[in-house]
Design a protein around this motif. Structure first.
Motif, PDB file in Angstrom:
ATOM      1  N   TYR A 145       0.840  -1.207   0.000  1.00 63.24           N
ATOM      2  CA  TYR A 145       0.000   0.000   0.000  1.00 63.24           C
ATOM      3  C   TYR A 145       0.871   1.253   0.000  1.00 63.24           C
ATOM      4  CZ  TYR A 145      -2.505   3.954   1.931  1.00 63.24           C
ATOM      5  OH  TYR A 145      -2.988   5.226   2.144  1.00 63.24           O
ATOM      6  N   LEU A 146       1.851   1.302   0.876  1.00 65.23           N
ATOM      7  CA  LEU A 146       2.682   2.494   0.991  1.00 65.23           C
ATOM      8  C   LEU A 146       3.465   2.754  -0.296  1.00 65.23           C
ATOM      9  CD1 LEU A 146       3.980   1.915   4.624  1.00 65.23           C
ATOM     10  CD2 LEU A 146       2.352   3.667   3.888  1.00 65.23           C
ATOM     11  N   LEU A 147       4.050   1.706  -0.855  1.00 63.44           N
ATOM     12  CA  LEU A 147       4.868   1.879  -2.050  1.00 63.44           C
ATOM     13  C   LEU A 147       4.026   2.154  -3.288  1.00 63.44           C
ATOM     14  CD1 LEU A 147       7.363  -0.975  -1.208  1.00 63.44           C
ATOM     15  CD2 LEU A 147       7.966   1.441  -1.423  1.00 63.44           C
ATOM     16  N   ARG A 148       2.776   1.711  -3.255  1.00 64.55           N
ATOM     17  CA  ARG A 148       1.887   1.930  -4.398  1.00 64.55           C
ATOM     18  C   ARG A 148       1.163   3.269  -4.329  1.00 64.55           C
ATOM     19  NH1 ARG A 148      -1.323  -1.944  -3.249  1.00 64.55           N
ATOM     20  NH2 ARG A 148      -2.969  -0.636  -2.342  1.00 64.55           N
ATOM     21  N   GLU A 149       0.527   3.544  -3.200  1.00 58.55           N
ATOM     22  CA  GLU A 149      -0.343   4.711  -3.067  1.00 58.55           C
ATOM     23  C   GLU A 149       0.365   5.953  -2.545  1.00 58.55           C
ATOM     24  OE1 GLU A 149      -3.263   4.615  -4.304  1.00 58.55           O
ATOM     25  OE2 GLU A 149      -3.384   2.454  -4.639  1.00 58.55           O
ATOM     26  N   ARG A 150       1.483   5.775  -1.862  1.00 58.34           N
ATOM     27  CA  ARG A 150       2.149   6.916  -1.245  1.00 58.34           C
ATOM     28  C   ARG A 150       3.497   7.245  -1.878  1.00 58.34           C
ATOM     29  NH1 ARG A 150       0.384   8.228   3.774  1.00 58.34           N
ATOM     30  NH2 ARG A 150      -1.832   7.799   4.049  1.00 58.34           N
ATOM     31  N   SER A 151       3.790   6.647  -3.014  1.00 56.23           N
ATOM     32  CA  SER A 151       5.073   6.911  -3.668  1.00 56.23           C
ATOM     33  C   SER A 151       5.216   8.387  -4.011  1.00 56.23           C
ATOM     34  CB  SER A 151       5.187   6.077  -4.937  1.00 56.23           C
ATOM     35  OG  SER A 151       6.326   6.471  -5.689  1.00 56.23           O
ATOM     36  N   ASP A 152       6.413   8.924  -3.792  1.00 59.72           N
ATOM     37  CA  ASP A 152       6.684  10.317  -4.193  1.00 59.72           C
ATOM     38  C   ASP A 152       7.205  10.384  -5.624  1.00 59.72           C
ATOM     39  OD1 ASP A 152       9.311   9.404  -3.967  1.00 59.72           O
ATOM     40  OD2 ASP A 152      10.020  11.221  -2.954  1.00 59.72           O
ATOM     41  N   GLY A 153       7.281   9.239  -6.282  1.00 58.98           N
ATOM     42  CA  GLY A 153       7.768   9.196  -7.648  1.00 58.98           C
ATOM     43  C   GLY A 153       9.268   9.131  -7.782  1.00 58.98           C
ATOM     44  N   HIS A 154       9.982   9.143  -6.647  1.00 60.62           N
ATOM     45  CA  HIS A 154      11.448   9.152  -6.688  1.00 60.62           C
ATOM     46  C   HIS A 154      12.037   8.136  -5.714  1.00 60.62           C
ATOM     47  CE1 HIS A 154      11.347  12.790  -9.161  1.00 60.62           C
ATOM     48  NE2 HIS A 154      10.431  13.251  -8.325  1.00 60.62           N
ATOM     49  N   GLY A 155      11.308   7.076  -5.441  1.00 57.92           N
ATOM     50  CA  GLY A 155      11.846   5.990  -4.628  1.00 57.92           C
ATOM     51  C   GLY A 155      11.492   6.014  -3.163  1.00 57.92           C
ATOM     52  N   LEU A 156      10.839   7.073  -2.687  1.00 54.90           N
ATOM     53  CA  LEU A 156      10.463   7.173  -1.286  1.00 54.90           C
ATOM     54  C   LEU A 156       8.943   7.283  -1.173  1.00 54.90           C
ATOM     55  CD1 LEU A 156      13.241   9.670  -0.132  1.00 54.90           C
ATOM     56  CD2 LEU A 156      13.218   7.178   0.135  1.00 54.90           C
ATOM     57  N   VAL A 157       8.428   7.134   0.055  1.00 57.79           N
ATOM     58  CA  VAL A 157       6.990   7.259   0.271  1.00 57.79           C
ATOM     59  C   VAL A 157       6.718   8.519   1.085  1.00 57.79           C
ATOM     60  CG1 VAL A 157       6.665   4.759   0.177  1.00 57.79           C
ATOM     61  CG2 VAL A 157       6.926   5.867   2.397  1.00 57.79           C
ATOM     62  N   ASN A 218     -10.346  17.102   5.086  1.00 55.18           N
ATOM     63  CA  ASN A 218     -10.214  17.100   3.632  1.00 55.18           C
ATOM     64  C   ASN A 218      -9.995  15.674   3.104  1.00 55.18           C
ATOM     65  OD1 ASN A 218      -9.822  18.938   1.162  1.00 55.18           O
ATOM     66  ND2 ASN A 218      -8.029  17.604   1.068  1.00 55.18           N
ATOM     67  N   TYR A 219      -9.121  14.914   3.775  1.00 56.10           N
ATOM     68  CA  TYR A 219      -8.854  13.525   3.385  1.00 56.10           C
ATOM     69  C   TYR A 219     -10.136  12.696   3.505  1.00 56.10           C
ATOM     70  CZ  TYR A 219      -5.690   9.398   3.056  1.00 56.10           C
ATOM     71  OH  TYR A 219      -5.016   8.253   2.686  1.00 56.10           O
ATOM     72  N   ARG A 220     -10.872  12.917   4.584  1.00 53.38           N
ATOM     73  CA  ARG A 220     -12.131  12.186   4.811  1.00 53.38           C
ATOM     74  C   ARG A 220     -13.140  12.477   3.709  1.00 53.38           C
ATOM     75  NH1 ARG A 220     -14.631  14.217   9.991  1.00 53.38           N
ATOM     76  NH2 ARG A 220     -15.550  15.721   8.545  1.00 53.38           N
ATOM     77  N   GLU A 221     -13.189  13.733   3.249  1.00 51.75           N
ATOM     78  CA  GLU A 221     -14.114  14.089   2.170  1.00 51.75           C
ATOM     79  C   GLU A 221     -13.791  13.338   0.877  1.00 51.75           C
ATOM     80  OE1 GLU A 221     -16.916  16.035   2.317  1.00 51.75           O
ATOM     81  OE2 GLU A 221     -16.473  15.798   4.465  1.00 51.75           O
ATOM     82  N   HIS A 222     -12.564  12.895   0.734  1.00 45.88           N
ATOM     83  CA  HIS A 222     -12.150  12.103  -0.430  1.00 45.88           C
ATOM     84  C   HIS A 222     -12.241  10.603  -0.145  1.00 45.88           C
ATOM     85  CE1 HIS A 222     -10.453  15.222  -3.214  1.00 45.88           C
ATOM     86  NE2 HIS A 222     -10.484  15.938  -2.087  1.00 45.88           N
ATOM     87  N   GLY A 223     -12.909  10.234   0.945  1.00 45.98           N
ATOM     88  CA  GLY A 223     -13.039   8.819   1.285  1.00 45.98           C
ATOM     89  C   GLY A 223     -11.719   8.174   1.624  1.00 45.98           C
ATOM     90  N   TYR A 224     -10.759   8.963   2.115  1.00 48.27           N
ATOM     91  CA  TYR A 224      -9.413   8.496   2.440  1.00 48.27           C
ATOM     92  C   TYR A 224      -8.734   7.843   1.233  1.00 48.27           C
ATOM     93  CZ  TYR A 224     -11.028   9.409   7.189  1.00 48.27           C
ATOM     94  OH  TYR A 224     -11.537  10.006   8.308  1.00 48.27           O
ATOM     95  N   ARG A 225      -9.085   8.288   0.040  1.00 52.48           N
ATOM     96  CA  ARG A 225      -8.409   7.830  -1.167  1.00 52.48           C
ATOM     97  C   ARG A 225      -7.223   8.750  -1.443  1.00 52.48           C
ATOM     98  NH1 ARG A 225     -13.778   7.743  -2.333  1.00 52.48           N
ATOM     99  NH2 ARG A 225     -13.634   9.742  -3.451  1.00 52.48           N
ATOM    100  N   ASP A 226      -6.123   8.164  -1.827  1.00 51.45           N
ATOM    101  CA  ASP A 226      -4.908   8.941  -2.086  1.00 51.45           C
ATOM    102  C   ASP A 226      -4.945   9.436  -3.526  1.00 51.45           C
ATOM    103  OD1 ASP A 226      -3.521   8.533   0.516  1.00 51.45           O
ATOM    104  OD2 ASP A 226      -3.710   6.432  -0.082  1.00 51.45           O
ATOM    105  N   GLU A 227      -5.775  10.447  -3.747  1.00 47.49           N
ATOM    106  CA  GLU A 227      -6.030  10.963  -5.084  1.00 47.49           C
ATOM    107  C   GLU A 227      -5.743  12.455  -5.125  1.00 47.49           C
ATOM    108  OE1 GLU A 227     -10.119   9.858  -5.443  1.00 47.49           O
ATOM    109  OE2 GLU A 227     -10.854  11.587  -4.309  1.00 47.49           O
TER     110      GLU A 227
END
Length: 442
Positions: A145-157, A218-227
């Motif tokens: 989950y962390l590596l997929r949804e929280r990636s910063d695009g440069h190897g870290l989360v 704000n996160y809750r309003e997005h259903g806790y989706r990392d979007e």
């Protein structure tokens, strides 16, 4: 207090905080289950009751979300709904598809759980092997989950709330928090229960708390989706990423034990470590720094910047980190654990937590890193400091970095749990990689 008496007192704290399959951090202030607390607590239970250590982690992962996230808080339905703020009525996890039946928060905390699972296994290898087989898929899903949804695009989360770092109001988050527009009206209708138990000078300010609440809303309003648009706060935390890599090392060992492929975990650990060295480490400063949402380094030296020592690092980096912790900014000594923030920094505060006060868990992590790199004198000094603090002040939540005076709540579970680990004979670093990691720098 002698070691035997101290160990008995620590075990008594854990027994007193045990609550039907898990351990609360504190009866007074934290009456539910917290994620990274449970990892440290399981390490302590491994030293006195491995069965409870297994239950500690299994109860936490029973509340894992379908997407793999392990929630920061698992709420106890037997506790009054307003006993802690923000409570279940604020997070509203029941409204979210993929959330567990148990009510939880919607954010995460540092992923040190695989390290804890391995420690519990080592304490009882026969039963522990079956435990590892049950838990391995959940631990893998947490990392995925962390590596997929929280990636910063440069190897870290990334973290998307200061609470996810575990270092709630660290000065490292000040600039990013300042971007969040939140007035006092955000807290209207809410009551901060922390101020019922702890002096306000030791807790985050009302202004910071308003921002914390706005970020969650704000996160809750997005259903806790990392979007897109879901996150008012984004940062890269070196402690969080170092613990993810360390836990990937632990998953590699777990995979070897239960007959699963282990090399992918070692490769992920090495990749995260290399990204930390490239992006967060400043050779001139000799420190790992957090990154803001733009990828720029945040010029605040925090104890989390030493935690990458738990990984396989080049010797010159280790030397520079040790020089930083023994110098005037962190003043390693045998009386008080490492401060959470630079003693000479502009935001230093002796009492407000994570802005100066010393914590057992972060010092324990740094000690493990020092042991890994053969810096046994510094590790022994840090161990002596932690034990001195709890002998003098009890198992407090945190300690004044100048005087050693206990701060926060008493009978704090991870302080007791990690004391048990410190007192255990021949307590080794966990995990202990069998060989140098793939791709380690020379």
């Amino acid at each position: 207090m002698r070691d035997l008496e101290l160990g008995r007192a620590a075990a008594a704290v854990l027994r007193g905080n045990w609550e039907r399959g898990h351990t609360v951090p504190s009866r007074r202030l934290y009456p539910h289950q917290w994620s990274w607390d449970s990892a440290f607590i399981a390490i302590g239970w491994a030293r006195t009751s491995p069965g409870r250590g297994r239950l500690e982690l299994e109860s936490l992962f029973a509340a894992q979300w379908a997407d793999g996230r392990v929630p920061q808080i698992v709420f106890n339905p037997a506790v009054a709904r307003d006993a802690y703020f923000p409570g279940p009525d604020f997070w509203r996890s029941r409204e979210v598809p993929g959330a567990p039946h148990r009510e939880t928060s919607g954010i995460v905390q540092p992923p040190v759980h695989a390290v804890a699972a391995l420690a519990v296994h080592r304490a009882s290898p026969t039963l522990g092997r079956r435990f590892l087989r049950r838990l391995y898929p959940a631990l893998q899903a947490e990392h995925d989950y962390l590596l997929r949804e929280r990636s910063d695009g440069h190897g870290l989360v990334t973290i998307v709330h200061p609470w996810e770092s575990g270092q709630d109001n660290s000065p490292a988050w000040d600039a990013e928090l300042a971007r969040v527009d939140a007035g006092a009206e955000v807290l209207a209708g809410h009551r901060r229960r922390d101020l019922d138990h702890v002096d306000p000078t030791e807790r985050p300010t009302a202004a910071d708390y308003a921002r914390y609440v706005a970020i969650v809303e704000n996160y809750r309003e997005h259903g806790y989706r990392d979007e897109e648009g879901a996150h008012l706060f984004r940062a890269v935390d070196p402690l969080f990423n170092a613990l993810l890599a360390w836990s990937e090392e632990a998953l590699a060992e777990i995979a070897d034990i239960i007959g699963k492929p282990s090399e992918p975990h070692r490769e992920r650990a090495a990749a995260i470590r290399d990204a930390l060295l490239t992006r967060c480490y400043d050779p001139a400063a000799g420190h790992f720094f957090a990154l803001d949402r733009t990828g720029a380094r945040v010029a605040e030296r925090c104890v989390g910047g030493f935690v990458p020592l738990v990984l396989d690092l080049p010797s010159d980096v280790v030397d520079r980190l040790v020089a930083g912790m023994t110098g005037p900014r962190f003043a390693l000594n045998d009386r008080v654990p490492l401060p959470s923030y630079d003693l000479t920094g502009p935001a230093f505060d002796t009492t407000r937590y994570w802005r100066g006060p010393a914590w057992i868990n972060t010092s324990w992590l740094v000690m493990r890193g020092l042991q890994r790199h053969g810096r046994h004198d510094e590790a022994a000094t840090l161990r002596a400091a932690m034990l001195h603090a709890v002998r003098q002040e009890g198992f407090r939540e945190y300690f004044d970095p100048a005087t050693g005076a206990g701060r926060g709540v008493s009978d704090f579970s991870w302080s007791a749990a990690l004391t048990l680990d410190l007192l255990a004979p021949g307590s080794p670093p966990a995990p202990t990689p069998p060989r140098r990691l793939t791709g380690a720098p020379n």
